[in-house]
Design a protein around this motif. Sequence first.
Motif, PDB file in Angstrom:
ATOM      1  N   LYS A  17       0.895  -1.100   0.059  1.00 37.08           N
ATOM      2  CA  LYS A  17      -0.027   0.074  -0.034  1.00 37.08           C
ATOM      3  C   LYS A  17       0.760   1.341  -0.326  1.00 37.08           C
ATOM      4  CE  LYS A  17      -3.389   2.831   0.922  1.00 37.08           C
ATOM      5  NZ  LYS A  17      -4.786   2.809  -0.373  1.00 37.08           N
ATOM      6  N   ARG A  39      -1.156  -4.804   1.998  1.00 35.79           N
ATOM      7  CA  ARG A  39      -2.668  -5.586   2.799  1.00 35.79           C
ATOM      8  C   ARG A  39      -3.111  -6.415   1.854  1.00 35.79           C
ATOM      9  NH1 ARG A  39      -5.130   0.545   4.272  1.00 35.79           N
ATOM     10  NH2 ARG A  39      -3.214   1.357   4.771  1.00 35.79           N
ATOM     11  N   HIS A  53      -6.296  -5.626   9.234  1.00 36.93           N
ATOM     12  CA  HIS A  53      -6.201  -4.633   7.402  1.00 36.93           C
ATOM     13  C   HIS A  53      -5.385  -4.339   7.023  1.00 36.93           C
ATOM     14  CE1 HIS A  53      -5.660  -1.016   9.625  1.00 36.93           C
ATOM     15  NE2 HIS A  53      -5.724  -0.454   8.194  1.00 36.93           N
ATOM     16  N   ARG A  54      -3.530  -5.099   8.010  1.00 36.68           N
ATOM     17  CA  ARG A  54      -2.720  -4.562   7.138  1.00 36.68           C
ATOM     18  C   ARG A  54      -1.250  -5.774   8.335  1.00 36.68           C
ATOM     19  NH1 ARG A  54      -0.079   1.895   8.498  1.00 36.68           N
ATOM     20  NH2 ARG A  54      -0.642   1.357  10.460  1.00 36.68           N
TER      21      ARG A  54
END
Length: 261
Positions: A12, A27, A65-66
């Motif tokens: 990302k 991500r 999420h990451r």
Amino acid sequence: MTDSTNLRVRIKAVTYEADGILSFDLRPDDGKPLPPFTAGAHIDVHLRDGLTRSYSLSNSQDERHRYVIAVNKDAASRGGSKHMHEQLRAGEYLQISAPRNNFALVEDAPHVVLIGGGIGITPLWSMLQRLESLGRSWELYYAARTKAQTAFREAIEALPADRRARVHLNFDHEPGATMFDLGRIVAGVRADAHLYCCGPIPMLEAFEKACAGRPPEQVHVEYFSAKEAPAVEGGYTVVLKQSGRSFAIPPGKTILDVLLD
């Protein structure tokens, strides 16, 4: 995602963290939550030509999420950090392993002392965030060569004043610098505390020596490179006991290099 062992992620963002240190915000390719991890965990990043490198996760374990890793460009790099710094860009895809943790945080310890050197701050920064979220007692000692080479410096300086007072920074190569005295630091730590150390091998060896009189279950070390230099004279054959396969090790390569190839 690809299979049960590897994950496909997209870069990302690539962020400058300090001189010689970049962070990579990874991500999930499919938008689904990533497998959970705990503070101190690492992932394997699969690079070109069969090259694999392990990097500690630096972000909060509450984030699904990451994954965020920080990579120091090692002057003696055999391809891993050099490739990460010079070839990888935002938008590219990577294959990584699911997180594993060999440096787990004891979350109910009465007090935790984190000791980091250079890029060894990476897993400790994730631990600090976890301890904060739990409202636990912690202290951080962090040694870097200079202020410009201090990863997460902006985030550290943005901590509330009472938390910032728990952080002790040492810059070895700055004018007027004092020695990072692990013996003194460890001697001043309360008896029931858990101590965590990650950094260059000389620091870890000094830390283990300083902690020799403490209960071993309260002393935690993360080596992010081998204690001993790998043999590279080559000219011999290695046979894998379980499979019976044999591999010739040429001069200039380690056993691990050949097996990864």
